[in-house]
Write an enzyme that holds these catalytic residues in place. Structure first.
Site, PDB file in Angstrom:
ATOM      1  N   GLY A 154      43.595  46.746  22.823  1.00 30.68           N
ATOM      2  CA  GLY A 154      43.993  47.288  24.120  1.00 30.68           C
ATOM      3  C   GLY A 154      44.531  46.182  25.002  1.00 30.68           C
ATOM      4  O   GLY A 154      43.774  45.365  25.508  1.00 30.68           O
ATOM      5  N   LEU A 155      45.848  46.170  25.206  1.00 30.79           N
ATOM      6  CA  LEU A 155      46.503  45.080  25.927  1.00 30.79           C
ATOM      7  C   LEU A 155      47.233  45.599  27.158  1.00 30.79           C
ATOM      8  O   LEU A 155      48.342  45.184  27.467  1.00 30.79           O
ATOM      9  CB  LEU A 155      47.486  44.349  24.993  1.00 30.79           C
ATOM     10  CG  LEU A 155      46.865  43.789  23.713  1.00 30.79           C
ATOM     11  CD1 LEU A 155      47.955  43.263  22.776  1.00 30.79           C
ATOM     12  CD2 LEU A 155      45.858  42.691  24.026  1.00 30.79           C
TER      13      LEU A 155
ATOM     14  N   HIS B  69      28.214  48.741  40.767  1.00 26.70           N
ATOM     15  CA  HIS B  69      29.193  47.937  41.500  1.00 26.70           C
ATOM     16  C   HIS B  69      30.326  48.809  42.028  1.00 26.70           C
ATOM     17  O   HIS B  69      30.725  48.719  43.195  1.00 26.70           O
ATOM     18  CB  HIS B  69      29.736  46.840  40.572  1.00 26.70           C
ATOM     19  CG  HIS B  69      30.989  46.169  41.046  1.00 26.70           C
ATOM     20  ND1 HIS B  69      32.244  46.727  40.904  1.00 26.70           N
ATOM     21  CD2 HIS B  69      31.180  44.982  41.662  1.00 26.70           C
ATOM     22  CE1 HIS B  69      33.148  45.917  41.411  1.00 26.70           C
ATOM     23  NE2 HIS B  69      32.532  44.845  41.879  1.00 26.70           N
TER      24      HIS B  69
ATOM     25  N   ASN C 185      35.431  50.802  30.619  1.00 25.45           N
ATOM     26  CA  ASN C 185      34.567  51.402  31.642  1.00 25.45           C
ATOM     27  C   ASN C 185      33.727  52.537  31.059  1.00 25.45           C
ATOM     28  O   ASN C 185      33.594  53.605  31.657  1.00 25.45           O
ATOM     29  CB  ASN C 185      35.403  51.927  32.811  1.00 25.45           C
ATOM     30  CG  ASN C 185      35.854  50.803  33.726  1.00 25.45           C
ATOM     31  OD1 ASN C 185      35.170  49.800  33.888  1.00 25.45           O
ATOM     32  ND2 ASN C 185      37.040  50.964  34.312  1.00 25.45           N
TER      33      ASN C 185
ATOM     34  N   GLU D 106      31.521  49.855  45.791  1.00 24.50           N
ATOM     35  CA  GLU D 106      32.934  49.689  46.165  1.00 24.50           C
ATOM     36  C   GLU D 106      33.468  50.956  46.835  1.00 24.50           C
ATOM     37  O   GLU D 106      34.199  50.886  47.830  1.00 24.50           O
ATOM     38  CB  GLU D 106      33.730  49.354  44.907  1.00 24.50           C
ATOM     39  CG  GLU D 106      35.224  49.221  45.075  1.00 24.50           C
ATOM     40  CD  GLU D 106      35.901  49.080  43.733  1.00 24.50           C
ATOM     41  OE1 GLU D 106      36.712  49.959  43.379  1.00 24.50           O
ATOM     42  OE2 GLU D 106      35.593  48.098  43.017  1.00 24.50           O
TER      43      GLU D 106
ATOM     44  N   LYS E 255      28.004  47.600  36.194  1.00 26.38           N
ATOM     45  CA  LYS E 255      29.391  47.758  36.655  1.00 26.38           C
ATOM     46  C   LYS E 255      29.572  49.102  37.345  1.00 26.38           C
ATOM     47  O   LYS E 255      30.317  49.221  38.336  1.00 26.38           O
ATOM     48  CB  LYS E 255      30.344  47.627  35.470  1.00 26.38           C
ATOM     49  CG  LYS E 255      31.826  47.875  35.800  1.00 26.38           C
ATOM     50  CD  LYS E 255      32.355  46.931  36.850  1.00 26.38           C
ATOM     51  CE  LYS E 255      33.867  46.882  36.889  1.00 26.38           C
ATOM     52  NZ  LYS E 255      34.567  48.167  36.908  1.00 26.38           N
TER      53      LYS E 255
ATOM     54  N   GLY F  34      40.414  43.278  38.082  1.00 25.08           N
ATOM     55  CA  GLY F  34      41.700  43.941  38.213  1.00 25.08           C
ATOM     56  C   GLY F  34      42.875  43.036  37.861  1.00 25.08           C
ATOM     57  O   GLY F  34      42.785  42.158  37.002  1.00 25.08           O
TER      58      GLY F  34
ATOM     59  N   MET G 268      44.631  45.218  32.206  1.00 24.71           N
ATOM     60  CA  MET G 268      43.489  44.308  32.129  1.00 24.71           C
ATOM     61  C   MET G 268      43.524  43.512  30.831  1.00 24.71           C
ATOM     62  O   MET G 268      43.430  42.280  30.828  1.00 24.71           O
ATOM     63  CB  MET G 268      42.180  45.086  32.224  1.00 24.71           C
ATOM     64  CG  MET G 268      41.877  45.654  33.590  1.00 24.71           C
ATOM     65  SD  MET G 268      41.108  44.473  34.712  1.00 24.71           S
ATOM     66  CE  MET G 268      39.418  44.483  34.104  1.00 24.71           C
ATOM     67  N   GLY G 269      43.644  44.212  29.707  1.00 29.00           N
ATOM     68  CA  GLY G 269      43.545  43.565  28.415  1.00 29.00           C
ATOM     69  C   GLY G 269      44.591  42.488  28.183  1.00 29.00           C
ATOM     70  O   GLY G 269      44.289  41.422  27.630  1.00 29.00           O
TER      71      GLY G 269
ATOM     72  N   SER H 262      35.129  43.231  36.046  1.00 24.44           N
ATOM     73  CA  SER H 262      35.738  43.472  37.347  1.00 24.44           C
ATOM     74  C   SER H 262      36.672  42.325  37.676  1.00 24.44           C
ATOM     75  O   SER H 262      36.372  41.169  37.395  1.00 24.44           O
ATOM     76  CB  SER H 262      34.659  43.586  38.436  1.00 24.44           C
ATOM     77  OG  SER H 262      35.243  43.857  39.698  1.00 24.44           O
TER      78      SER H 262
END
Length: 312
Positions: free
Chosen positions: A7-8, A167, A86, A171, A164, A114, A11-12, A112
């Site tokens: 998974g790119l 968290h 997630n 948020e 997470k 982003g 994020m990845g 976390s």
């Protein structure tokens, strides 16, 4: 160390780059061949030396389950899977048991940071046995922000994603507070420069934060946010936080309200507010707005209480 990364996306892809900058070898697979290093999960696993570590960064739910299922057939005893997406913590427990039956380890990791993580580092919360965590610790060290803090072995399997999730629930509530404060300032005739009020809070105040910095950045781009529609999606973790609170009998009024506020944002014409308007008209003769019309009908409208307006 060597790492396989599945998974790119937003994020990845950046995580792959940061890990490589840390001196490690990363072999990445994505369904998009333009950004992948290999053409399949089978090729990825075959490119790694044992014991292998494969980090999964795909959407939670069916996509993660399918990836874990395929890796379970490709990997060998002593290998390790890290779920950095997630996922819900209950899925982690399920995946860990499925992989354990084949002698494969499992670590869950809440991530976390982003789009800013490539340069600033990623806050990491991971769960699993000390032995499994040690196998991937060099990657955690490469991904985390500089300094003493920014990563934690939160506990057993599921603890990373649970941390997470909480968290993200916090948020939600913090963003809602900034949004409510901004709307009130915009509504006040006496305040003439809301953007600069927000900017003044960035230094020396108890609410200074990265979220506040991002709010100012957004207002610099569009001072009154006129280009945006008042609609906000939710990623699912806010819902899971509220559900976990119910399961543990923990009151979360602020986080729950912030989640429900997002639901309200999706209603162009709130059915609940129709009932509120009808009740106010009935008991107090308060004016109501007809459906599809901008005008109001007064206390002598059909069905209205002719007594003087009172209450709610």
């Amino acid at each position: 160390m060597e790492l396989g990364l599945v998974g790119l996306g937003k994020m990845g892809g950046n995580m792959r780059e940061r890990i490589r900058r840390g001196g490690h070898t990363v072999i990445g697979y994505d369904r998009n061949p333009d950004i992948a290093d290999v053409g399949s999960l089978e090729e990825l696993v075959g490119s790694l030396s044992g014991p292998r570590v494969v980090w999964v960064m795909v959407p939670a739910g069916a996509a993660t389950q399918a990836t874990v299922d395929e890796l379970a057939e490709l990997l060998s005893p002593g290998d390790l899977v890290v779920d950095g997406g997630n996922s819900r913590w209950t899925d982690d427990e399920k995946h860990a048991e499925e992989l354990k039956a084949k002698g494969i380890g499992f670590v869950d990791c809440g991530v976390s940071g982003g789009v800013w993580g490539l340069e600033n580092g990623y806050a990491l919360m991971y769960g699993g046995s000390a032995e499994d965590v040690a196998k991937v610790q060099p990657v955690f060290d490469a991904l985390k922000p500089e300094g003493e803090f920014g990563s934690v072995h939160a506990g057993k399997v599921g603890a990373g994603h649970f941390a997470k999730m909480v968290h993200n629930g916090i948020e939600y509530a913090m963003m809602q507070s900034f949004a409510e404060g901004w709307e009130l300032l915009e509504a006040a005739d006496s305040v003439t420069d809301v953007r600069e009020v927000f900017r003044s809070w960035q230094e020396g105040t108890v609410i200074r934060s990265w979220l506040l910095d991002l709010a100012v950045k957004a207002l610099d781009s569009d001072e009154h946010l006129q280009a945006l529609r008042g609609y906000a999606a939710d990623s699912g973790e806010g819902r899971w936080t509220v559900e976990a609170a119910i399961d543990n009998a923990v009151p979360l009024p602020a986080i729950t309200a912030s989640l429900f506020a997002r639901f309200s944002s999706r209603q162009e014409d709130s059915p609940q507010m129709k009932m509120i308007a009808a009740l106010r008209n009935q008991f107090g003769g308060h004016a109501v707005t007809a459906a599809g019309k901008a005008g109001e009908t007064g206390a002598d409208a059909p069905g209205a209480d002719v007594t003087p307006p009172t209450g709610g």
